[in-house]
Design a protein around this motif. Sequence first.
Motif, PDB file in Angstrom:
ATOM      1  N   ARG A 168       0.864  -1.183   0.000  1.00 49.00           N
ATOM      2  CA  ARG A 168       0.000   0.000   0.000  1.00 49.00           C
ATOM      3  C   ARG A 168       0.902   1.234   0.000  1.00 49.00           C
ATOM      4  O   ARG A 168       1.647   1.484   0.954  1.00 49.00           O
ATOM      5  CB  ARG A 168      -0.922   0.002   1.218  1.00 49.00           C
ATOM      6  N   ALA A 169       0.842   1.992  -1.067  1.00 47.34           N
ATOM      7  CA  ALA A 169       1.728   3.142  -1.226  1.00 47.34           C
ATOM      8  C   ALA A 169       1.469   4.186  -0.146  1.00 47.34           C
ATOM      9  O   ALA A 169       0.316   4.487   0.183  1.00 47.34           O
ATOM     10  CB  ALA A 169       1.539   3.763  -2.613  1.00 47.34           C
ATOM     11  N   ALA A 170       2.548   4.723   0.405  1.00 53.60           N
ATOM     12  CA  ALA A 170       2.521   5.865   1.333  1.00 53.60           C
ATOM     13  C   ALA A 170       1.942   5.517   2.707  1.00 53.60           C
ATOM     14  O   ALA A 170       1.588   6.413   3.462  1.00 53.60           O
ATOM     15  CB  ALA A 170       1.782   7.060   0.728  1.00 53.60           C
ATOM     16  N   TRP A 171       1.847   4.221   3.040  1.00 51.96           N
ATOM     17  CA  TRP A 171       1.392   3.809   4.362  1.00 51.96           C
ATOM     18  C   TRP A 171       2.570   3.306   5.184  1.00 51.96           C
ATOM     19  O   TRP A 171       3.431   2.578   4.682  1.00 51.96           O
ATOM     20  CB  TRP A 171       0.352   2.688   4.266  1.00 51.96           C
ATOM     21  N   ALA A 172       2.589   3.687   6.464  1.00 50.46           N
ATOM     22  CA  ALA A 172       3.550   3.150   7.433  1.00 50.46           C
ATOM     23  C   ALA A 172       2.763   2.514   8.565  1.00 50.46           C
ATOM     24  O   ALA A 172       1.636   2.931   8.868  1.00 50.46           O
ATOM     25  CB  ALA A 172       4.454   4.258   7.966  1.00 50.46           C
ATOM     26  N   TRP A 173       3.388   1.532   9.227  1.00 54.03           N
ATOM     27  CA  TRP A 173       2.675   0.728  10.211  1.00 54.03           C
ATOM     28  C   TRP A 173       3.505   0.615  11.480  1.00 54.03           C
ATOM     29  O   TRP A 173       4.709   0.333  11.433  1.00 54.03           O
ATOM     30  CB  TRP A 173       2.406  -0.668   9.651  1.00 54.03           C
ATOM     31  N   GLU A 174       2.873   0.842  12.608  1.00 55.23           N
ATOM     32  CA  GLU A 174       3.487   0.624  13.926  1.00 55.23           C
ATOM     33  C   GLU A 174       2.552  -0.315  14.676  1.00 55.23           C
ATOM     34  O   GLU A 174       1.425   0.054  15.020  1.00 55.23           O
ATOM     35  CB  GLU A 174       3.644   1.942  14.685  1.00 55.23           C
ATOM     36  N   ARG A 175       3.028  -1.545  14.903  1.00 58.76           N
ATOM     37  CA  ARG A 175       2.190  -2.561  15.544  1.00 58.76           C
ATOM     38  C   ARG A 175       2.859  -2.984  16.845  1.00 58.76           C
ATOM     39  O   ARG A 175       3.995  -3.475  16.848  1.00 58.76           O
ATOM     40  CB  ARG A 175       2.022  -3.750  14.616  1.00 58.76           C
ATOM     41  N   PHE A 176       2.156  -2.774  17.948  1.00 59.45           N
ATOM     42  CA  PHE A 176       2.721  -3.110  19.246  1.00 59.45           C
ATOM     43  C   PHE A 176       2.401  -4.568  19.584  1.00 59.45           C
ATOM     44  O   PHE A 176       1.246  -4.990  19.534  1.00 59.45           O
ATOM     45  CB  PHE A 176       2.159  -2.180  20.326  1.00 59.45           C
ATOM     46  N   THR A 177       3.441  -5.327  19.895  1.00 59.03           N
ATOM     47  CA  THR A 177       3.282  -6.704  20.326  1.00 59.03           C
ATOM     48  C   THR A 177       3.679  -6.791  21.801  1.00 59.03           C
ATOM     49  O   THR A 177       4.183  -5.823  22.383  1.00 59.03           O
ATOM     50  CB  THR A 177       4.163  -7.660  19.504  1.00 59.03           C
ATOM     51  N   ARG A 178       3.488  -7.955  22.384  1.00 57.81           N
ATOM     52  CA  ARG A 178       3.785  -8.102  23.806  1.00 57.81           C
ATOM     53  C   ARG A 178       5.280  -8.155  24.085  1.00 57.81           C
ATOM     54  O   ARG A 178       5.689  -8.080  25.249  1.00 57.81           O
ATOM     55  CB  ARG A 178       3.087  -9.344  24.354  1.00 57.81           C
ATOM     56  N   GLU A 179       6.087  -8.277  23.033  1.00 56.17           N
ATOM     57  CA  GLU A 179       7.542  -8.268  23.235  1.00 56.17           C
ATOM     58  C   GLU A 179       8.174  -6.958  22.793  1.00 56.17           C
ATOM     59  O   GLU A 179       9.323  -6.687  23.107  1.00 56.17           O
ATOM     60  CB  GLU A 179       8.176  -9.431  22.476  1.00 56.17           C
TER      61      GLU A 179
END
Length: 389
Positions: A192-203
């Motif tokens: 997906r152009a121009a999208w950034a992702w920050e995904r919080f996991t338990r580690e």
Amino acid sequence: MTQSAYDIAILGAGPVGHVLALLLARQTAQPERIVLLAGSPPATPALLASSPAADPRVLAMNHGSRVLLESLQAWSGRAADIRHVHVSQRGRLGSTIIHSDDFQVPRLGSVVSYAELHATLQACVAASGVTILYGPPAQAQDQDSLGIRVRQGDTELRCGIAVLSDGSGGADIRREYDQHAIVTSAVATLPRAAWAWERFTREGPLALLPHPLDARAYSVVWCSAPGRAAQLAQMENGAFSAALSEAFGTRLGRLSSQAPRHVFPLALSARRTLVQGRLVAIGNAAQTLHPVAGQGLNLGLRDAARLAHTLTEWLSCPADNPGARLAEFVSARRADRWITAGLTDLMPRAFATRLAPLEHACGAGLLALDLAAPLRAPLARHLLQGFRA
């Protein structure tokens, strides 16, 4: 022993040191009296990385940093825009999306190749009139009321001010996160152009940023417990790709990584004060942050911009004592430093407690940010440009 004199010596030739040199060169009629103490001579263009797999190192530059670099004509030619940032928590409800349109800016930030940006900055400084000295790492020595002594190998320099711009943030404040970061790149089947992702996991947080060298690729920064990071780093490519896809989810289809993996321990280290006499610390020499939200370099560039602005008048008469100007710099940088350090310290710890009530509270917080623009705006604006007094 070679001896020489300069107004300002910059110890460290990373992006922050180069930007400070360019800013100072614009402030003085004698840019040759600014010296940048670098390591090896610059690489030839043929040696620069041409694909994510060749060199996964990228830099996430926020809107304010890009504006600064463009004003110096030092912006790298290839960049991947970030116009949307999706923040979520794995295994819990709650997410939020930040759009550039919400703030009337063309982009929230940009991702550039470290190698390309560094080469661009080196060329700009070489053309600026600033003196560049290559050699072993420079060290600040003793100082007195008239100046400070700096040594680089067999060369000794006498300077009005010495600026540390690279290295560790010092030991005044230190926090170990019990996390290591895996840095690599991956290709998505549904990019997906121009999208950034920050995904919080338990580690720890998992970030995917659009890669400037390949529209299908993402730069990956995956923070996890040291043992898990070591295990992931040793996996064969197929197993690592499957683990990455499972941790991130299906928003980008399947993720496939064939690139080398680099593992770094994570810690917060910061100096309580940026100035000791005529010695100033900025960038990583002032504070080293957790990589969540990609704030470290952006904070360092704001250090450089404020220092150059504060020293404008002093550069016209460098025989004067710079103490008052440096005290002004420390005061001007205090709020931005501690707000940014506080945010990047809190986020990876709050989302990784493994305590269900707190994890649900974090999810509720993300949901509140998503539903209420007035709550989302202060955080987004800080990530865009930092604290402005």
